[in-house]
Design an enzyme around this catalytic site. Structure first.
Site, PDB file in Angstrom:
ATOM      1  N   ASP A 200       0.857  -1.178   0.000  1.00 32.45           N
ATOM      2  CA  ASP A 200       0.000   0.000   0.000  1.00 32.45           C
ATOM      3  C   ASP A 200       0.897   1.233   0.000  1.00 32.45           C
ATOM      4  O   ASP A 200       1.711   1.424   0.909  1.00 32.45           O
ATOM      5  CB  ASP A 200      -0.917   0.008   1.230  1.00 32.45           C
ATOM      6  N   GLU A 283      -1.590  -1.719  -5.996  1.00 34.58           N
ATOM      7  CA  GLU A 283      -2.906  -1.163  -6.296  1.00 34.58           C
ATOM      8  C   GLU A 283      -2.778  -0.140  -7.418  1.00 34.58           C
ATOM      9  O   GLU A 283      -1.840   0.655  -7.447  1.00 34.58           O
ATOM     10  CB  GLU A 283      -3.492  -0.506  -5.045  1.00 34.58           C
ATOM     11  N   CYS A 336     -12.240  -5.469   6.774  1.00 35.54           N
ATOM     12  CA  CYS A 336     -11.356  -6.107   7.753  1.00 35.54           C
ATOM     13  C   CYS A 336     -10.588  -7.241   7.073  1.00 35.54           C
ATOM     14  O   CYS A 336     -11.190  -8.105   6.421  1.00 35.54           O
ATOM     15  CB  CYS A 336     -12.162  -6.635   8.938  1.00 35.54           C
ATOM     16  N   CYS A 339     -11.715 -10.887   9.103  1.00 30.86           N
ATOM     17  CA  CYS A 339     -13.034 -11.523   8.978  1.00 30.86           C
ATOM     18  C   CYS A 339     -13.800 -11.086   7.740  1.00 30.86           C
ATOM     19  O   CYS A 339     -14.817 -11.696   7.401  1.00 30.86           O
ATOM     20  CB  CYS A 339     -13.868 -11.242  10.226  1.00 30.86           C
ATOM     21  N   CYS A 355     -12.270  -3.451  14.401  1.00 29.07           N
ATOM     22  CA  CYS A 355     -13.348  -4.065  13.613  1.00 29.07           C
ATOM     23  C   CYS A 355     -14.565  -4.343  14.498  1.00 29.07           C
ATOM     24  O   CYS A 355     -14.440  -4.848  15.617  1.00 29.07           O
ATOM     25  CB  CYS A 355     -12.845  -5.355  12.974  1.00 29.07           C
ATOM     26  N   CYS A 358     -15.070  -8.753  14.311  1.00 30.42           N
ATOM     27  CA  CYS A 358     -14.249  -9.698  15.069  1.00 30.42           C
ATOM     28  C   CYS A 358     -13.537  -9.055  16.242  1.00 30.42           C
ATOM     29  O   CYS A 358     -12.923  -9.764  17.060  1.00 30.42           O
ATOM     30  CB  CYS A 358     -13.225 -10.363  14.155  1.00 30.42           C
ATOM     31  N   ASP A 365      -3.159   1.404   7.057  1.00 25.75           N
ATOM     32  CA  ASP A 365      -2.365   1.091   5.875  1.00 25.75           C
ATOM     33  C   ASP A 365      -1.976  -0.385   5.833  1.00 25.75           C
ATOM     34  O   ASP A 365      -1.975  -1.000   4.764  1.00 25.75           O
ATOM     35  CB  ASP A 365      -1.107   1.959   5.847  1.00 25.75           C
TER      36      ASP A 365
END
Length: 410
Positions: A200, A283, A336, A339, A355, A358, A365
């Site tokens: 990232d 990306e 997330c 999960c 999250c 979970c 990042d």
């Protein structure tokens, strides 16, 4: 595969004058050929252009000084113009990168891709170059002989892996001279330590990897401040003045310092990542759209995200690695990585997220890098299946403030 090996050299005063004459002749041939192409409805062939701007031009009084330099770089200048026009027309037809329309299976989506522009006239103050093919240069020990220039002594920082197919003499805006060789290199077989890695990209922290490691960006602020100060001074100076030219060269040298620092950083980082991982996933960033933000455009432009992607792609081919670029519309920072729960968009000031599905706490990042890795390797969570029945709200709202840890609260 082909690669470029570049070496710096220091020509003598006589060689500088000869190179200046060569660069001027190459520039004039390019500009004359481009002017002819713009005045015709159909582009002539390279042979016809060479006859007009080289063979016949040498017989005229205005261009008879073209005979004083080697004929090989002049012919290559006309050939390069033909390649530039071919790339421009291929871009219009969608045959290469830069096409305005990209077709998908469902529909035709129009994206704002920057097209390859028309060839432009060359200027004396820009970077100058002249390309020699085999026959225009020879090796004489540690020296390189250039036709009608003489022997030059480059600084051999490393050996050439094979015999070069062409040689380009470059003079940049800061009056530095380089020899750039095109050689054939063999792929390198090195065992990878890791199976895959997702990356990232950011501004302050240049790259956050899915394994938790980070790469901090070099600090360009001091050099950038000097450039901005000199650019204001340059704007006040009259054109064609000697002091303006001195200021222009000072600005070019500072830009070269930033470019050299960035290139060294990107080469070392990309080599480390590609050599240690079998699959590299990045990306697809809309850099042309991001630089429209006037507050972040200068900082984004200094990072070199596209250059890093190009280096990773080229070195992945060299090291026999797998290189993936995922869709820019993947919600990697909204899901997330453990999960698959989708919490929605977050403000940029939110750096740590807990999250709701979970209960695990993530660095923003690092979580995005893990999702990039999963999407690129085909093991991404199904966010629609794991999403709760209740309406998903941004965790940045006041009702969930206790579940977020911002950067200032670390």
């Amino acid at each position: 595969m082909k690669a470029r090996y570049q070496y710096r050299f220091y020509p003598t005063d006589q060689q500088q004058r000869s190179l200046a004459q060569l660069f001027g002749c190459v520039r004039v041939v390019w500009n004359d050929a481009l002017a002819i192409c713009k005045g015709l409805e159909k582009l002539p062939s390279n042979n016809d252009l060479q006859k007009l701007v080289i063979t016949q031009a040498k017989k005229t009084l205005e261009r008879q000084w073209l005979s004083e330099v080697s004929n090989i770089p002049l012919q290559q200048s006309v050939a390069d113009l033909g390649v530039a026009y071919k790339n421009f027309f291929d871009s219009l037809k969608g045959k290469r990168k830069g096409a305005a329309v990209r077709r998908t299976e469902d529909s035709v989506r129009r994206h704002a891709f920057k097209k390859v522009g028309r060839p432009k006239f060359k200027k004396k103050t820009n970077q100058q170059s002249a390309r020699f093919r085999i026959g225009g240069f020879t090796f004489q020990g540690k020296q390189v002989y250039l036709a009608k220039i003489g022997n030059v002594s480059p600084i051999w920082s490393r050996d050439l892996p094979s015999s070069p197919s062409s040689l380009t003499v470059i003079k940049d805006c800061a009056n530095r001279y380089f020899l750039s060789f095109v050689v054939e290199v063999e792929p390198v077989n090195i065992d990878a330590k890791n199976q895959s890695i997702g990356i990232d990209l950011g501004i302050k922290t240049f790259a956050v990897m899915s394994d938790g490691s980070k790469a901090e960006s070099p600090n360009y602020s001091s050099l950038d401040r000097k450039i901005r100060k000199l650019q204001k001074k340059l704007a006040r100076q009259p054109k064609e003045s000697k002091r303006r030219n001195i200021t222009r060269i000072r600005i070019a040298k500072l830009h070269n310092q930033i470019a050299d620092i960035r290139k060294d950083f990107l080469h070392k980082l990309s080599t480390k990542i590609v050599s240690e991982n079998q699959a590299i996933v990045l990306e697809d960033l809309n850099v042309s759209g991001l630089v429209k933000n006037r507050k972040l455009s200068r900082a984004i432009s200094l990072q070199g995200w596209r250059e890093f992607r190009t280096l990773c792609e080229g070195k992945s081919e060299k090291f026999n690695r797998i290189f993936h670029v995922i869709n820019r519309w993947e919600p990697t920072s909204q899901i997330c990585s453990d999960c698959g729960y989708k919490w929605g968009k977050l403000d940029l000031k939110v750096r740590l997220v807990k999250c709701l599905g979970c209960g695990s706490e993530h660095d923003r990042d690092e979580n995005a890098a893990k999702n990039i890795n999963k999407v690129g390797t085909g093991h991404c969570h199904d966010s629609k299946r794991t999403q709760r029945n209740c309406k998903t709200t941004s965790v940045a709202e006041s009702v969930e403030a206790s579940r977020i840890t911002e950067a200032s609260a670390r």
